[in-house]
Design a protein around this motif. Structure first.
Motif, PDB file in Angstrom:
ATOM      1  N   TRP A   7       0.850  -1.198   0.000  1.00 15.80           N
ATOM      2  CA  TRP A   7       0.000   0.000   0.000  1.00 15.80           C
ATOM      3  C   TRP A   7       0.882   1.242   0.000  1.00 15.80           C
ATOM      4  O   TRP A   7       1.855   1.326   0.761  1.00 15.80           O
ATOM      5  CB  TRP A   7      -0.924   0.032   1.221  1.00 15.80           C
ATOM      6  CG  TRP A   7      -1.782   1.250   1.221  1.00 15.80           C
ATOM      7  CD1 TRP A   7      -2.990   1.393   0.600  1.00 15.80           C
ATOM      8  CD2 TRP A   7      -1.499   2.515   1.823  1.00 15.80           C
ATOM      9  NE1 TRP A   7      -3.469   2.666   0.783  1.00 15.80           N
ATOM     10  CE2 TRP A   7      -2.564   3.380   1.523  1.00 15.80           C
ATOM     11  CE3 TRP A   7      -0.440   3.011   2.570  1.00 15.80           C
ATOM     12  CZ2 TRP A   7      -2.613   4.692   1.962  1.00 15.80           C
ATOM     13  CZ3 TRP A   7      -0.480   4.317   3.006  1.00 15.80           C
ATOM     14  CH2 TRP A   7      -1.561   5.142   2.701  1.00 15.80           C
ATOM     15  N   HIS A   8       0.533   2.208  -0.842  1.00 18.34           N
ATOM     16  CA  HIS A   8       1.268   3.469  -0.930  1.00 18.34           C
ATOM     17  C   HIS A   8       0.314   4.608  -1.241  1.00 18.34           C
ATOM     18  O   HIS A   8      -0.785   4.379  -1.729  1.00 18.34           O
ATOM     19  CB  HIS A   8       2.304   3.446  -2.073  1.00 18.34           C
ATOM     20  CG  HIS A   8       3.150   2.233  -2.111  1.00 18.34           C
ATOM     21  ND1 HIS A   8       2.833   1.132  -2.843  1.00 18.34           N
ATOM     22  CD2 HIS A   8       4.321   1.950  -1.493  1.00 18.34           C
ATOM     23  CE1 HIS A   8       3.764   0.214  -2.677  1.00 18.34           C
ATOM     24  NE2 HIS A   8       4.668   0.679  -1.861  1.00 18.34           N
ATOM     25  N   THR A   9       0.766   5.811  -1.028  1.00 21.03           N
ATOM     26  CA  THR A   9       0.023   6.973  -1.518  1.00 21.03           C
ATOM     27  C   THR A   9       0.433   7.277  -2.953  1.00 21.03           C
ATOM     28  O   THR A   9      -0.236   8.027  -3.647  1.00 21.03           O
ATOM     29  CB  THR A   9       0.278   8.211  -0.633  1.00 21.03           C
ATOM     30  OG1 THR A   9       1.690   8.441  -0.531  1.00 21.03           O
ATOM     31  CG2 THR A   9      -0.315   8.009   0.763  1.00 21.03           C
ATOM     32  N   ARG A  10       1.525   6.704  -3.392  1.00 26.97           N
ATOM     33  CA  ARG A  10       1.989   6.824  -4.775  1.00 26.97           C
ATOM     34  C   ARG A  10       1.639   5.525  -5.506  1.00 26.97           C
ATOM     35  O   ARG A  10       1.281   4.538  -4.865  1.00 26.97           O
ATOM     36  CB  ARG A  10       3.504   7.047  -4.816  1.00 26.97           C
ATOM     37  CG  ARG A  10       3.925   8.354  -4.181  1.00 26.97           C
ATOM     38  CD  ARG A  10       5.444   8.501  -4.214  1.00 26.97           C
ATOM     39  NE  ARG A  10       5.854   9.776  -3.696  1.00 26.97           N
ATOM     40  CZ  ARG A  10       5.963  10.888  -4.418  1.00 26.97           C
ATOM     41  NH1 ARG A  10       5.694  10.872  -5.704  1.00 26.97           N
ATOM     42  NH2 ARG A  10       6.345  12.015  -3.865  1.00 26.97           N
ATOM     43  N   VAL A  11       1.775   5.513  -6.806  1.00 25.03           N
ATOM     44  CA  VAL A  11       1.560   4.293  -7.580  1.00 25.03           C
ATOM     45  C   VAL A  11       2.929   3.643  -7.772  1.00 25.03           C
ATOM     46  O   VAL A  11       3.672   3.999  -8.678  1.00 25.03           O
ATOM     47  CB  VAL A  11       0.872   4.583  -8.936  1.00 25.03           C
ATOM     48  CG1 VAL A  11       0.641   3.284  -9.698  1.00 25.03           C
ATOM     49  CG2 VAL A  11      -0.430   5.334  -8.734  1.00 25.03           C
ATOM     50  N   LEU A  12       3.260   2.740  -6.872  1.00 20.61           N
ATOM     51  CA  LEU A  12       4.528   1.998  -6.909  1.00 20.61           C
ATOM     52  C   LEU A  12       4.198   0.533  -7.145  1.00 20.61           C
ATOM     53  O   LEU A  12       3.492  -0.085  -6.339  1.00 20.61           O
ATOM     54  CB  LEU A  12       5.280   2.138  -5.587  1.00 20.61           C
ATOM     55  CG  LEU A  12       5.864   3.504  -5.261  1.00 20.61           C
ATOM     56  CD1 LEU A  12       6.395   3.538  -3.833  1.00 20.61           C
ATOM     57  CD2 LEU A  12       6.961   3.858  -6.245  1.00 20.61           C
ATOM     58  N   ILE A  13       4.706  -0.022  -8.222  1.00 22.92           N
ATOM     59  CA  ILE A  13       4.389  -1.396  -8.590  1.00 22.92           C
ATOM     60  C   ILE A  13       5.658  -2.240  -8.542  1.00 22.92           C
ATOM     61  O   ILE A  13       6.637  -1.955  -9.227  1.00 22.92           O
ATOM     62  CB  ILE A  13       3.765  -1.466 -10.008  1.00 22.92           C
ATOM     63  CG1 ILE A  13       2.554  -0.534 -10.122  1.00 22.92           C
ATOM     64  CG2 ILE A  13       3.413  -2.902 -10.374  1.00 22.92           C
ATOM     65  CD1 ILE A  13       1.405  -0.835  -9.181  1.00 22.92           C
ATOM     66  N   VAL A  14       5.614  -3.274  -7.723  1.00 27.10           N
ATOM     67  CA  VAL A  14       6.713  -4.232  -7.638  1.00 27.10           C
ATOM     68  C   VAL A  14       6.488  -5.260  -8.746  1.00 27.10           C
ATOM     69  O   VAL A  14       5.412  -5.858  -8.827  1.00 27.10           O
ATOM     70  CB  VAL A  14       6.753  -4.928  -6.258  1.00 27.10           C
ATOM     71  CG1 VAL A  14       7.862  -5.984  -6.217  1.00 27.10           C
ATOM     72  CG2 VAL A  14       6.937  -3.911  -5.137  1.00 27.10           C
TER      73      VAL A  14
END
Length: 178
Positions: free
Chosen positions: A97-104
């Motif tokens: 979960w993030h406030t940014r769009v971070l995709i692993v």
């Protein structure tokens, strides 16, 4: 200090707690090769959410808005429910979960918790809160303004997230390789 001002200060403190979680989760994701998408709209999102909280305090004060129990109490219940949904999302996604769009890369979509029912449940929480929190104290201009601007922002954000998550959807498809 009015009870409503205390509520807004508590929501503000909750936002700082979210940012701390997001910062920690961002480190986790980046250590696993996460890529950020849509960084350009992030400052707009921060400004809009800050303006929501400020509007909740300023509009009732400047316009001498009353607390109307028939509106305020149901709005408070909805605002609290939105917080519950938000933290259910945060708990379900865990370090993703993030406030940014971070995709692993190479992680399948999360399909448990509220994601079992909705693709973007956190945004349902944002929409409900954006209407309900100002209406607790009859700040209808703030509720309307935030809702209109947020609709435009969410259209961009959801398009960005859907595009970024498309490869993960194929990993989550039945019969996909683990």
């Amino acid at each position: 200090m009015t009870p409503y001002a205390v509520l807004i200060l508590l929501v503000t403190a909750e936002r700082f707690a979210e940012l701390a979680v997001a910062r920690r989760n961002g480190s986790w994701s980046r250590a696993r090769g996460a890529r950020e998408y849509g960084a350009g709209h992030y400052p707009t999102m921060v400004a809009l959410h800050t303006a929501l909280l400020a509007g909740c305090l300023v509009e009732p004060w400047l316009a001498d808005r009353p607390f109307l129990p028939l509106l305020g109490w149901p709005a408070l219940a909805l605002a609290l429910a939105a917080q519950g949904l938000r933290w259910w999302c945060i708990g379900t996604l865990g370090p993703r979960w993030h406030t940014r769009v971070l995709i692993v890369p190479d992680l399948p979509l999360v399909t448990s918790g509220p994601y079992r029912y909705l693709r973007h449940p956190n945004y349902v929480a944002v929409v409900v809160e954006g209407v309900a929190l100002p209406l607790v104290h009859t700040a209808w201009i703030t509720a309307l303004g935030f809702s209109l601007l947020n609709a435009a922002l969410l259209a961009t954000r959801i398009r960005c997230e859907n595009s970024a998550l498309a490869p993960s959807r194929s990993l989550s498809a039945p019969g996909a390789a683990p």
